[in-house]
Design a protein around this motif. Structure first.
Motif, PDB file in Angstrom:
ATOM      1  N   GLU A 125       0.832  -1.204   0.000  1.00 45.13           N
ATOM      2  CA  GLU A 125       0.000   0.000   0.000  1.00 45.13           C
ATOM      3  C   GLU A 125       0.867   1.255   0.000  1.00 45.13           C
ATOM      4  O   GLU A 125       0.584   2.220  -0.726  1.00 45.13           O
ATOM      5  N   ALA A 126       1.931   1.246   0.815  1.00 40.75           N
ATOM      6  CA  ALA A 126       2.835   2.405   0.856  1.00 40.75           C
ATOM      7  C   ALA A 126       3.509   2.623  -0.494  1.00 40.75           C
ATOM      8  O   ALA A 126       3.650   3.759  -0.964  1.00 40.75           O
ATOM      9  N   LEU A 127       3.932   1.529  -1.148  1.00 42.08           N
ATOM     10  CA  LEU A 127       4.576   1.633  -2.458  1.00 42.08           C
ATOM     11  C   LEU A 127       3.629   2.223  -3.501  1.00 42.08           C
ATOM     12  O   LEU A 127       4.031   3.044  -4.333  1.00 42.08           O
ATOM     13  N   ILE A 128       2.377   1.807  -3.452  1.00 41.69           N
ATOM     14  CA  ILE A 128       1.389   2.313  -4.417  1.00 41.69           C
ATOM     15  C   ILE A 128       1.093   3.788  -4.138  1.00 41.69           C
ATOM     16  O   ILE A 128       1.088   4.619  -5.050  1.00 41.69           O
ATOM     17  N   LYS A 129       0.874   4.126  -2.868  1.00 34.82           N
ATOM     18  CA  LYS A 129       0.473   5.494  -2.524  1.00 34.82           C
ATOM     19  C   LYS A 129       1.551   6.525  -2.833  1.00 34.82           C
ATOM     20  O   LYS A 129       1.241   7.665  -3.195  1.00 34.82           O
ATOM     21  N   CYS A 130       2.818   6.141  -2.697  1.00 36.59           N
ATOM     22  CA  CYS A 130       3.889   7.117  -2.957  1.00 36.59           C
ATOM     23  C   CYS A 130       4.263   7.192  -4.433  1.00 36.59           C
ATOM     24  O   CYS A 130       5.075   8.024  -4.827  1.00 36.59           O
ATOM     25  N   GLY A 131       3.695   6.306  -5.257  1.00 36.14           N
ATOM     26  CA  GLY A 131       3.971   6.346  -6.695  1.00 36.14           C
ATOM     27  C   GLY A 131       5.063   5.404  -7.154  1.00 36.14           C
ATOM     28  O   GLY A 131       5.454   5.426  -8.324  1.00 36.14           O
ATOM     29  N   ALA A 132       5.560   4.526  -6.254  1.00 30.85           N
ATOM     30  CA  ALA A 132       6.649   3.619  -6.625  1.00 30.85           C
ATOM     31  C   ALA A 132       6.205   2.528  -7.591  1.00 30.85           C
ATOM     32  O   ALA A 132       7.045   1.851  -8.183  1.00 30.85           O
ATOM     33  N   CYS A 133       4.889   2.357  -7.748  1.00 28.28           N
ATOM     34  CA  CYS A 133       4.372   1.343  -8.677  1.00 28.28           C
ATOM     35  C   CYS A 133       3.777   1.968  -9.930  1.00 28.28           C
ATOM     36  O   CYS A 133       3.109   1.281 -10.712  1.00 28.28           O
ATOM     37  N   GLY A 135       5.125   2.736 -12.613  1.00 32.18           N
ATOM     38  CA  GLY A 135       5.679   2.148 -13.824  1.00 32.18           C
ATOM     39  C   GLY A 135       5.084   0.805 -14.187  1.00 32.18           C
ATOM     40  O   GLY A 135       5.484   0.195 -15.186  1.00 32.18           O
ATOM     41  N   LEU A 136       4.113   0.324 -13.404  1.00 35.54           N
ATOM     42  CA  LEU A 136       3.512  -0.982 -13.676  1.00 35.54           C
ATOM     43  C   LEU A 136       2.299  -0.881 -14.601  1.00 35.54           C
ATOM     44  O   LEU A 136       1.555  -1.848 -14.751  1.00 35.54           O
ATOM     45  N   GLY A 137       2.089   0.280 -15.164  1.00 29.35           N
ATOM     46  CA  GLY A 137       1.181   0.366 -16.299  1.00 29.35           C
ATOM     47  C   GLY A 137      -0.256   0.753 -16.052  1.00 29.35           C
ATOM     48  O   GLY A 137      -1.079   0.607 -16.955  1.00 29.35           O
ATOM     49  N   THR A 138      -0.591   1.284 -14.870  1.00 25.16           N
ATOM     50  CA  THR A 138      -1.966   1.716 -14.651  1.00 25.16           C
ATOM     51  C   THR A 138      -1.985   2.767 -13.550  1.00 25.16           C
ATOM     52  O   THR A 138      -0.941   3.179 -13.039  1.00 25.16           O
ATOM     53  N   THR A 139      -3.184   3.225 -13.185  1.00 28.09           N
ATOM     54  CA  THR A 139      -3.299   4.297 -12.195  1.00 28.09           C
ATOM     55  C   THR A 139      -3.099   3.764 -10.783  1.00 28.09           C
ATOM     56  O   THR A 139      -3.268   2.581 -10.519  1.00 28.09           O
ATOM     57  N   ARG A 140      -2.761   4.668  -9.887  1.00 28.52           N
ATOM     58  CA  ARG A 140      -2.602   4.283  -8.484  1.00 28.52           C
ATOM     59  C   ARG A 140      -3.922   3.787  -7.904  1.00 28.52           C
ATOM     60  O   ARG A 140      -3.942   2.859  -7.085  1.00 28.52           O
ATOM     61  N   ALA A 141      -5.022   4.401  -8.309  1.00 30.93           N
ATOM     62  CA  ALA A 141      -6.334   3.980  -7.816  1.00 30.93           C
ATOM     63  C   ALA A 141      -6.631   2.541  -8.237  1.00 30.93           C
ATOM     64  O   ALA A 141      -7.139   1.740  -7.441  1.00 30.93           O
ATOM     65  N   SER A 142      -6.320   2.185  -9.470  1.00 28.80           N
ATOM     66  CA  SER A 142      -6.540   0.815  -9.947  1.00 28.80           C
ATOM     67  C   SER A 142      -5.626  -0.171  -9.232  1.00 28.80           C
ATOM     68  O   SER A 142      -6.047  -1.283  -8.879  1.00 28.80           O
ATOM     69  N   LEU A 143      -4.391   0.228  -9.000  1.00 31.93           N
ATOM     70  CA  LEU A 143      -3.451  -0.645  -8.295  1.00 31.93           C
ATOM     71  C   LEU A 143      -3.934  -0.953  -6.893  1.00 31.93           C
ATOM     72  O   LEU A 143      -3.908  -2.108  -6.444  1.00 31.93           O
ATOM     73  N   LEU A 144      -4.413   0.075  -6.193  1.00 33.35           N
ATOM     74  CA  LEU A 144      -4.876  -0.143  -4.817  1.00 33.35           C
ATOM     75  C   LEU A 144      -6.175  -0.942  -4.800  1.00 33.35           C
ATOM     76  O   LEU A 144      -6.362  -1.813  -3.938  1.00 33.35           O
ATOM     77  N   ALA A 145      -7.059  -0.675  -5.775  1.00 30.03           N
ATOM     78  CA  ALA A 145      -8.327  -1.395  -5.837  1.00 30.03           C
ATOM     79  C   ALA A 145      -8.114  -2.881  -6.129  1.00 30.03           C
ATOM     80  O   ALA A 145      -8.881  -3.733  -5.667  1.00 30.03           O
ATOM     81  N   GLY A 146      -7.065  -3.199  -6.897  1.00 28.58           N
ATOM     82  CA  GLY A 146      -6.815  -4.594  -7.254  1.00 28.58           C
ATOM     83  C   GLY A 146      -5.768  -5.281  -6.406  1.00 28.58           C
ATOM     84  O   GLY A 146      -5.352  -6.405  -6.713  1.00 28.58           O
ATOM     85  N   GLU A 191      -6.204  14.194  -3.362  1.00 29.10           N
ATOM     86  CA  GLU A 191      -6.138  12.900  -2.674  1.00 29.10           C
ATOM     87  C   GLU A 191      -4.843  12.165  -3.020  1.00 29.10           C
ATOM     88  O   GLU A 191      -4.207  11.545  -2.160  1.00 29.10           O
ATOM     89  N   LYS A 192      -4.452  12.248  -4.265  1.00 30.51           N
ATOM     90  CA  LYS A 192      -3.208  11.606  -4.712  1.00 30.51           C
ATOM     91  C   LYS A 192      -2.003  12.170  -3.961  1.00 30.51           C
ATOM     92  O   LYS A 192      -1.133  11.425  -3.478  1.00 30.51           O
ATOM     93  N   LEU A 193      -1.945  13.490  -3.828  1.00 30.93           N
ATOM     94  CA  LEU A 193      -0.835  14.130  -3.125  1.00 30.93           C
ATOM     95  C   LEU A 193      -0.879  13.839  -1.631  1.00 30.93           C
ATOM     96  O   LEU A 193       0.165  13.685  -0.986  1.00 30.93           O
ATOM     97  N   ALA A 194      -2.096  13.743  -1.062  1.00 32.42           N
ATOM     98  CA  ALA A 194      -2.226  13.429   0.362  1.00 32.42           C
ATOM     99  C   ALA A 194      -1.662  12.043   0.658  1.00 32.42           C
ATOM    100  O   ALA A 194      -0.989  11.831   1.678  1.00 32.42           O
ATOM    101  N   TYR A 195      -1.931  11.080  -0.230  1.00 28.79           N
ATOM    102  CA  TYR A 195      -1.372   9.730  -0.059  1.00 28.79           C
ATOM    103  C   TYR A 195       0.158   9.753  -0.181  1.00 28.79           C
ATOM    104  O   TYR A 195       0.858   9.039   0.534  1.00 28.79           O
TER     105      TYR A 195
END
Length: 398
Positions: A125-133, A135-146, A191-195
């Motif tokens: 969750e921390a990796l997704i929220k800070c933007g470290a993921c 480069g895996l090809g989709t939005t942070r919201a989709s990454l966290l949802a999945g 919200e993105k910046l808050a995460y």
């Protein structure tokens, strides 16, 4: 002793100045690594680097190392160890897996390959929220949802691998069984910046104050770095956001507060005494940008601002705006896009004149004064709608 002490400090200062001048990027990367647990100093050094033309790249599971590292001639990549909640064991697993099997292709690939006992859900969750993921090809919201589905799928794949089992489809490379992430719209910018701040302790890919930068420069020439050089007891004005607040009771039973005010350059402590706090306490807790007037107070080698007036930057902006300017690339303004923009402006009829700036491919600019029937009533809803349609950088308020 004094002379030897002075000589030693002079040599250290000389070496430091030489490295900072001739190996700016390498020096800054080392400095950021050394201070990575000190959020205030990290913020100062990042801003110093940006002013020198050094680009600070966000963390990335495919590119980042444990510490801050140099990429290219004037780029520094954020270190994984600076992400809150990401421990040594998780970093070791990510780096070992990447070195053995190459870059991660998707969140499912990541979860199938790393050791999920070390890279647990909280770390993911921390990796997704800070933007470290990213480069895996989709939005942070989709990454966290999945994320739950990816962890479950990755766990099953590792268990099957340990037992020596394989799906019949694994024998057919053309038939890829990797599931898909849900198509979830990206989080709003705020919200993105808050995460990001939750995971890193500060903003890295943007800042909520960025859209107010021009207004802030008109209101005051000071920031949290320049204020350190202002004489004691001077009257000052600052713009920023509340990063932290400590509320206490005075001996008379009234409430006052010590506020950490953050701007684009760093932080400074603002003391809000009881009379003022009674008026602005709710405003301080609202997470909106603020305009602060007060006096500088030097104490124990630290600088504070004793506030005498605090107001909402947003409210000041709404009160003082005389014109609205919208800037967009001309090739994006198709007939359909113009109709959509016209419909948006018609939703907020008012008395503020609006101007459309069309940027050509050769960077030539055409300015169109919009007709009186498209004059605007400025509001937060209007600002949000424009940002969603054209982006935050498209809007300028004069």
């Amino acid at each position: 002793f004094n002379k030897s002490h002075s000589a030693a400090y002079a040599m250290v200062s000389y070496h430091t100045a030489y490295l900072k001048t001739h190996f700016t990027v390498e020096y800054l990367a080392s400095l950021l690594t050394y201070e990575m647990q000190n959020t205030d100093k990290i913020l100062v050094y990042i801003n110093d680097g940006r002013e020198r033309g050094v680009k600070i790249l966000p963390p990335d599971v495919n590119e980042s190392w444990r510490d801050f590292s140099v990429e290219g001639s004037m780029e520094i990549r954020f270190g994984l160890a600076a992400i809150k909640g990401v421990g040594e064991a998780a970093i070791d697993s990510i780096m070992e897996t990447r070195e053995q099997g190459g870059k991660f292709q998707s969140l499912f690939d990541f979860c199938a390959r790393v050791d999920l006992r070390r890279v647990n859900k909280k770390v993911l969750e921390a990796l997704i929220k800070c933007g470290a993921c990213d480069g895996l090809g989709t939005t942070r919201a989709s990454l966290l949802a999945g994320l739950d589905a990816a962890v479950e799928w990755g766990t099953k794949r590792r268990e099957d691998s340990r037992r020596g089992q394989a799906s019949m489809f694994d024998l057919l490379p053309a038939l890829e069984q990797t599931p898909s992430l849900p198509e979830t719209p990206e989080w709003p910018e705020g919200e993105k910046l808050a995460y990001e701040k939750e995971a890193l302790g500060f903003y890295i890919t943007g800042h909520p104050l960025r859209r107010y930068q021009a207004q802030m420069q008109r209101l005051t020439a000071l920031d949290t770095q320049k204020i350190q050089e202002v004489p004691d007891k001077s009257e000052v004005s600052l713009c920023g956001m509340v990063a932290a607040m400590k509320e206490i009771m005075t001996k008379k039973g009234a409430r006052m507060a010590f506020v950490t005010l953050e701007d684009l350059k760093g932080t400074v402590e603002v003391v809000v005494f009881s009379d003022l706090y009674a008026q602005v306490g709710t405003l301080l807790k609202s997470e909106v940008p603020l305009f602060v007037k007060g006096a500088v107070d030097y104490n124990d080698e630290s600088v504070k601002v004793l506030a005498r007036e605090i107001s909402s930057l947003e409210q000041l902006k709404l009160q003082k705006t005389r014109e609205i300017h919208l800037t967009v690339p001309q090739d994006l303004m198709s007939e359909a896009a113009l109709r959509e923009l016209k419909a948006l402006l018609e939703k907020y009829p008012g008395k503020l004149p609006a101007y459309l700036h069309l940027l050509g491919s050769d960077r030539k600019e055409t300015v169109l004064a919009l007709p009186p029937d498209l004059e605007i009533e400025l509001s937060e809803a209007f600002l949000q709608d424009v940002e969603r349609m054209l982006g935050a950088s498209a809007l300028i308020l004069n």
